[in-house]
Design a protein around this motif. Structure first.
Motif, PDB file in Angstrom:
ATOM      1  N   ILE A   1       0.814  -1.169  -0.089  1.00 12.84           N
ATOM      2  CA  ILE A   1      -0.057   0.071  -0.053  1.00 12.84           C
ATOM      3  C   ILE A   1       0.812   1.335  -0.079  1.00 12.84           C
ATOM      4  O   ILE A   1       1.797   1.398   0.920  1.00 12.84           O
ATOM      5  CB  ILE A   1      -0.992   0.007   1.159  1.00 12.84           C
ATOM      6  N   VAL A   2       0.507   2.321  -0.869  1.00 13.88           N
ATOM      7  CA  VAL A   2       1.162   3.566  -1.062  1.00 13.88           C
ATOM      8  C   VAL A   2       0.427   4.567  -0.357  1.00 13.88           C
ATOM      9  O   VAL A   2      -0.574   4.787  -0.675  1.00 13.88           O
ATOM     10  CB  VAL A   2       1.453   3.864  -2.330  1.00 13.88           C
ATOM     11  N   ARG A   3       1.057   5.042   0.914  1.00 12.27           N
ATOM     12  CA  ARG A   3       0.347   5.910   1.798  1.00 12.27           C
ATOM     13  C   ARG A   3       0.598   7.349   1.347  1.00 12.27           C
ATOM     14  O   ARG A   3       1.678   7.517   0.860  1.00 12.27           O
ATOM     15  CB  ARG A   3       0.601   5.796   3.369  1.00 12.27           C
ATOM     16  N   ILE A   4      -0.440   8.407   1.489  1.00 13.78           N
ATOM     17  CA  ILE A   4      -0.140   9.785   1.276  1.00 13.78           C
ATOM     18  C   ILE A   4      -0.422  10.652   2.362  1.00 13.78           C
ATOM     19  O   ILE A   4      -1.569  10.025   3.120  1.00 13.78           O
ATOM     20  CB  ILE A   4      -0.707  10.100  -0.066  1.00 13.78           C
ATOM     21  N   GLN A   5      -0.250  11.723   2.493  1.00 17.28           N
ATOM     22  CA  GLN A   5      -0.981  12.508   3.671  1.00 17.28           C
ATOM     23  C   GLN A   5      -1.444  13.724   3.354  1.00 17.28           C
ATOM     24  O   GLN A   5      -2.067  14.424   4.039  1.00 17.28           O
ATOM     25  CB  GLN A   5       0.475  13.079   4.716  1.00 17.28           C
ATOM     26  N   ASP A   6      -1.310  14.221   1.699  1.00 16.88           N
ATOM     27  CA  ASP A   6      -1.891  15.567   1.440  1.00 16.88           C
ATOM     28  C   ASP A   6      -3.208  15.410   1.092  1.00 16.88           C
ATOM     29  O   ASP A   6      -4.127  16.379   1.353  1.00 16.88           O
ATOM     30  CB  ASP A   6      -1.231  15.854  -0.027  1.00 16.88           C
TER      31      ASP A   6
ATOM     32  N   VAL B   1      -4.695   4.969  -5.300  1.00 13.17           N
ATOM     33  CA  VAL B   1      -4.931   3.650  -6.185  1.00 13.17           C
ATOM     34  C   VAL B   1      -4.593   4.308  -7.409  1.00 13.17           C
ATOM     35  O   VAL B   1      -5.408   5.361  -7.957  1.00 13.17           O
ATOM     36  CB  VAL B   1      -6.141   3.044  -6.001  1.00 13.17           C
ATOM     37  N   ASN B   2      -3.619   3.623  -8.289  1.00 14.78           N
ATOM     38  CA  ASN B   2      -3.455   4.266  -9.795  1.00 14.78           C
ATOM     39  C   ASN B   2      -3.074   3.058 -10.465  1.00 14.78           C
ATOM     40  O   ASN B   2      -3.136   2.078 -10.046  1.00 14.78           O
ATOM     41  CB  ASN B   2      -2.578   5.514  -9.602  1.00 14.78           C
ATOM     42  N   LYS B   3      -2.718   3.399 -11.777  1.00 13.08           N
ATOM     43  CA  LYS B   3      -2.113   2.275 -12.705  1.00 13.08           C
ATOM     44  C   LYS B   3      -1.041   1.560 -12.364  1.00 13.08           C
ATOM     45  O   LYS B   3      -0.860   0.509 -12.386  1.00 13.08           O
ATOM     46  CB  LYS B   3      -1.937   2.974 -13.910  1.00 13.08           C
ATOM     47  N   ASP B   4      -0.342   2.316 -11.506  1.00  8.79           N
ATOM     48  CA  ASP B   4       1.053   1.562 -11.011  1.00  8.79           C
ATOM     49  C   ASP B   4       0.977   0.857  -9.721  1.00  8.79           C
ATOM     50  O   ASP B   4       1.677  -0.040  -9.263  1.00  8.79           O
ATOM     51  CB  ASP B   4       2.143   2.491 -10.771  1.00  8.79           C
ATOM     52  N   HIS B   5      -0.238   0.936  -9.087  1.00  4.74           N
ATOM     53  CA  HIS B   5      -0.577   0.552  -7.699  1.00  4.74           C
ATOM     54  C   HIS B   5      -1.984   0.028  -7.709  1.00  4.74           C
ATOM     55  O   HIS B   5      -2.746   0.884  -7.188  1.00  4.74           O
ATOM     56  CB  HIS B   5      -0.084   1.567  -6.546  1.00  4.74           C
ATOM     57  N   PRO B   6      -2.276  -0.865  -8.442  1.00  5.35           N
ATOM     58  CA  PRO B   6      -3.658  -1.049  -8.976  1.00  5.35           C
ATOM     59  C   PRO B   6      -4.503  -1.754  -7.682  1.00  5.35           C
ATOM     60  O   PRO B   6      -5.732  -1.644  -7.789  1.00  5.35           O
ATOM     61  CB  PRO B   6      -3.843  -2.048 -10.093  1.00  5.35           C
TER      62      PRO B   6
ATOM     63  N   GLY C   1      -7.111   0.202 -15.279  1.00  4.55           N
ATOM     64  CA  GLY C   1      -6.180   0.705 -16.227  1.00  4.55           C
ATOM     65  C   GLY C   1      -6.085   2.320 -16.520  1.00  4.55           C
ATOM     66  O   GLY C   1      -5.792   2.876 -17.388  1.00  4.55           O
ATOM     67  N   SER C   2      -7.044   2.757 -15.388  1.00  4.02           N
ATOM     68  CA  SER C   2      -7.027   4.475 -15.675  1.00  4.02           C
ATOM     69  C   SER C   2      -5.740   5.155 -15.195  1.00  4.02           C
ATOM     70  O   SER C   2      -5.116   4.429 -14.316  1.00  4.02           O
ATOM     71  CB  SER C   2      -8.256   4.801 -14.624  1.00  4.02           C
ATOM     72  N   GLU C   3      -5.604   6.347 -15.892  1.00  2.00           N
ATOM     73  CA  GLU C   3      -4.421   6.967 -15.495  1.00  2.00           C
ATOM     74  C   GLU C   3      -4.798   8.093 -14.241  1.00  2.00           C
ATOM     75  O   GLU C   3      -3.932   8.706 -13.898  1.00  2.00           O
ATOM     76  CB  GLU C   3      -4.331   7.937 -16.724  1.00  2.00           C
ATOM     77  N   LYS C   4      -6.108   8.053 -13.976  1.00  2.00           N
ATOM     78  CA  LYS C   4      -6.510   9.014 -13.011  1.00  2.00           C
ATOM     79  C   LYS C   4      -6.212   8.279 -11.510  1.00  2.00           C
ATOM     80  O   LYS C   4      -6.340   7.125 -11.476  1.00  2.00           O
ATOM     81  CB  LYS C   4      -7.820   9.237 -13.007  1.00  2.00           C
ATOM     82  N   LYS C   5      -5.797   9.266 -10.623  1.00  2.00           N
ATOM     83  CA  LYS C   5      -5.352   8.897  -9.259  1.00  2.00           C
ATOM     84  C   LYS C   5      -6.902   8.850  -8.422  1.00  2.00           C
ATOM     85  O   LYS C   5      -7.870   9.592  -8.569  1.00  2.00           O
ATOM     86  CB  LYS C   5      -4.611   9.962  -8.384  1.00  2.00           C
ATOM     87  N   LEU C   6      -6.974   7.799  -7.345  1.00  2.00           N
ATOM     88  CA  LEU C   6      -8.189   7.755  -6.448  1.00  2.00           C
ATOM     89  C   LEU C   6      -7.518   7.490  -5.097  1.00  2.00           C
ATOM     90  O   LEU C   6      -6.775   6.451  -5.052  1.00  2.00           O
ATOM     91  CB  LEU C   6      -8.959   6.460  -7.043  1.00  2.00           C
ATOM     92  N   TYR C   7      -8.086   8.386  -4.385  1.00  2.00           N
ATOM     93  CA  TYR C   7      -7.426   8.329  -2.635  1.00  2.00           C
ATOM     94  C   TYR C   7      -8.441   7.635  -2.079  1.00  2.00           C
ATOM     95  O   TYR C   7      -9.556   7.929  -2.163  1.00  2.00           O
ATOM     96  CB  TYR C   7      -7.165   9.957  -2.429  1.00  2.00           C
ATOM     97  N   ILE C   8      -8.055   6.556  -1.082  1.00  2.00           N
ATOM     98  CA  ILE C   8      -9.066   5.941  -0.381  1.00  2.00           C
ATOM     99  C   ILE C   8      -8.627   5.803   0.993  1.00  2.00           C
ATOM    100  O   ILE C   8      -7.382   6.095   1.448  1.00  2.00           O
ATOM    101  CB  ILE C   8      -9.023   4.450  -0.860  1.00  2.00           C
ATOM    102  N   ASP C   9      -9.582   5.852   1.875  1.00  2.00           N
ATOM    103  CA  ASP C   9      -9.500   5.674   3.362  1.00  2.00           C
ATOM    104  C   ASP C   9     -10.678   4.861   3.951  1.00  2.00           C
ATOM    105  O   ASP C   9     -11.613   4.750   3.309  1.00  2.00           O
ATOM    106  CB  ASP C   9      -9.439   7.033   3.896  1.00  2.00           C
ATOM    107  N   ASN C  10     -10.409   4.345   5.091  1.00  2.00           N
ATOM    108  CA  ASN C  10     -11.160   3.544   5.843  1.00  2.00           C
ATOM    109  C   ASN C  10     -11.966   2.410   5.239  1.00  2.00           C
ATOM    110  O   ASN C  10     -13.230   2.410   4.911  1.00  2.00           O
ATOM    111  CB  ASN C  10     -12.427   4.493   6.470  1.00  2.00           C
ATOM    112  N   PHE C  11     -11.159   1.627   4.713  1.00  2.00           N
ATOM    113  CA  PHE C  11     -11.651   0.506   3.990  1.00  2.00           C
ATOM    114  C   PHE C  11     -12.355  -0.521   4.687  1.00  2.00           C
ATOM    115  O   PHE C  11     -11.433  -0.563   5.866  1.00  2.00           O
ATOM    116  CB  PHE C  11     -10.635  -0.215   3.102  1.00  2.00           C
TER     117      PHE C  11
END
Length: 610
Positions: A473-478, A489-494, A593-603
């Motif tokens: 999992i790739v975490r972000i803070q922004d 979640v993006n194309k590199d980390h599906p 396969g989307s190039e768009k970024k999606l941020y997720i939390d509280n799965f």
């Protein structure tokens, strides 16, 4: 025939006015939608030949598709490298008068003579509606041979107002269905005239018309059943018909020659472009005649004919009265309708792409008008006024339903989806003018828990990404919903995150549901629905996938805000009564396969049970 049929005359005039009124209200030509999608494939022969002289490679289409975004590439590549149009040539022949007029006015009005600019869109739209109106007048003429004036007027009004014919005669009139409706009405009329008087011109006209119908839509080959079976109501009539055909064998031969002559237009095109006399341009699409999709085609909420056009139940019921009162046309209509339904719903793409209800049967309404008229005549003969009032009320409800569906499918906020309708989604939007975007999840998941009162909730898994359980999992803070971290979640980390558990560990009851939920945030929406990031619930038995249900996330919200996306699925039928040791539940978020970024939390994953 009633020579003073004033009622049906005025009703027909009003209906034609209505179709033009709807066309101008929607004005597809202002958005370059008339010559788009399937229509652009039917139409492409005309500019390719008359403007660009490029039937083999269609090189001009690259620039056209950029300028007119609704135009699509409808071809396949033959063995010789030439591009063969997917759709038959018949519609291009029917479009030709509108194309010629538009090409003239494009020069006069200062528009590009490229085959797709405003005049081409405008004149093809109006010409298509006019062609549909011709069909109504022809059908009126045919029905008046057998039914009373008022009955005919009522049937015409019901076909326009209470069926999806209104879509393909007023809103999307350039599609094949309104044209074929008119051609069927013309075929019936010519058939009636030929049976009255066997003239060579009528026989030739039937042959030319039949050939044209086949190269518009090859499955219309069954249209020959109309002239072949017309007038047969007994064995004696069958023998008389055979004798009539034999006596008119010269005209029958002429009819056959005319049919072949028109059909040769398609064969010559295939030979010129592909090098073969016969070329199948639909690639891997085909028919499953041994296992037709009849139940889906008739009754499914995805595109079931009688679900979205329920008024046609009366047309089917009218076959009994047609047999009793007008049986000389009974067998022609019945055999045609049965064969048509079987063929239409044997096609592997039985829902026929985006549409309002089942569009592939619209042209057959010209035939179904006869049993429908028989039913209307019967109901009007009943002495119980309450029965007539009740039936009229039902028809009005069906007409209201049809017009509401038509509005929802063609307005910006209607919420209609012409491809993926489900029962749950249908009942979440029907009758609403303000559609909740979140209800789109029911297009994917298809089912929902109506009431959770008396249900218990048990959390099976929770991931807030503060101390992630998965190292991938790739975490972000922004961007985060709460706490210090979210995941991307993006194309590199599906995949993020990924939960799997044996069902024996959670011991669900037979009436258990699994709920998967996640907070989502995105800035750039993904518009390609095949690439949208999805929340997925899967049930496995060993290495066998029992059920996979993805819910696309991008179309649930407009973005730039955190949104809680969730859905529920019951246990698959195989697992409800007999959970085996190798049964597993998997829940995860997947980038498609989307190039768009999606941020997720509280799965979170929960078990819901009574």
């Amino acid at each position: 025939m009633n020579g003073r049929a004033y009622i049906s005359f005025f009703i027909c005039c009003l209906l034609c006015y209505l179709l033009f009124r709807i066309a101008f209200m929607h004005s597809q030509w202002n958005h370059n939608f008339t010559i788009g999608y399937d229509v652009s494939g039917y139409y492409a022969y005309l500019p390719a030949h008359f403007i660009y002289d490029d039937l083999e490679q269609l090189k001009y289409m690259e620039d056209i598709c950029k300028r007119y975004t609704s135009v699509s590439d409808n071809w396949s590549v033959a063995a010789n490298g030439h591009k063969v149009q997917k759709y038959p040539i018949g519609m291009a022949i029917l479009y030709a008068p509108a194309f010629g007029v538009a090409h003239f006015f494009a020069d006069k009005w200062g528009f590009p003579q490229d085959g797709y600019s405003f005049p081409y869109q405008y004149f093809l739209s109006l010409y298509s509606v006019l062609f549909a109106c011709l069909g109504l007048w022809l059908l009126r003429t045919c029905l008046l041979y057998y039914f009373k004036d008022l009955t005919v007027g009522i049937v015409l009004a019901i076909i326009v107002l209470a069926t999806n014919y209104i879509v393909y005669a007023g809103l999307s009139a350039a599609m094949t269905h309104g044209y074929l409706f008119t051609l069927y009405a013309l075929l019936i009329w010519l058939t009636i005239l030929w049976h009255q008087q066997q003239k060579w011109g009528l026989a030739a006209s039937i042959g030319l018309l039949y050939g044209l119908m086949v190269i518009v839509r090859p499955t219309e080959v069954i249209a020959i059943l109309i002239p072949l079976l017309w007038g047969i109501d007994s064995r004696k009539a069958m023998k008389a018909k055979a004798q009539l055909v034999w006596q008119s064998k010269g005209q029958v031969a002429l009819l056959t020659v005319c049919t072949i002559a028109v059909g040769m237009i398609q064969l010559l095109y295939w030979k010129k472009i592909s090098g073969d006399w016969f070329y199948y341009s639909y690639d891997d699409q085909g028919f499953s005649f041994l296992s037709p999709y009849l139940m889906d085609g008739l009754f499914s909420y995805r595109k079931g004919w009688l679900i979205y056009t329920p008024v046609m139940i009366f047309a089917l019921a009218g076959f009994w009265q047609l047999f009793k009162k007008t049986n000389q046309v009974f067998w022609a209509c019945l055999v045609f309708v049965v064969m048509n339904v079987y063929i239409v719903y044997s096609w592997d793409i039985w829902w026929y792409g985006g549409s309002v209800g089942s569009r592939a049967v619209v042209q057959s309404y010209a035939i179904l008008a006869f049993p429908f008229a028989a039913f209307v005549a019967w109901i009007m003969e009943q002495k119980k006024r309450a029965l007539l009032i009740a039936w009229a009320a039902i028809v009005l409800v069906f007409a209201d339903l049809n017009l509401m569906q038509t509005w929802q499918s063609h307005s910006a906020g209607g919420g209609w989806n012409g491809e993926y309708m489900t029962r749950a989604y249908y009942f979440s939007i029907i009758g609403s003018t303000q559609i909740k975007q979140e209800n789109r999840k029911y297009l994917d998941v298809g089912r929902r828990i109506r009431d959770t009162r008396g249900m218990t909730f048990r959390q099976l898994y929770f991931e807030d990404f503060e101390t992630p359980k998965d190292s991938n999992i790739v975490r972000i803070q922004d961007q985060k919903f709460e706490g210090n971290y979210a995941a991307i979640v993006n194309k590199d980390h599906p995949h993020a995150p990924y939960f799997e558990v044996p069902l024996t560990d959670i011991q669900p009851t037979s009436k258990a549901w699994i709920r998967a939920g996640v907070q989502i945030f995105f800035m750039d929406a993904e518009w390609n629905e095949w690439q949208m990031t999805s929340l997925v619930i899967e049930f496995w038995r060993g290495e066998e996938l029992i059920e996979s249900r993805p819910m696309r996330l991008h179309w649930l919200t407009d973005g730039w805000k955190w949104y809680h996306a969730y859905f529920e699925r019951p246990l698959p039928r195989k697992m409800r009564e007999n959970i085996q040791p190798n049964d597993r539940l998997k829940v995860y978020v997947l980038n498609q396969g989307s190039e768009k970024k999606l941020y997720i939390d509280n799965f979170a994953v929960e078990l819901i049970e009574p």
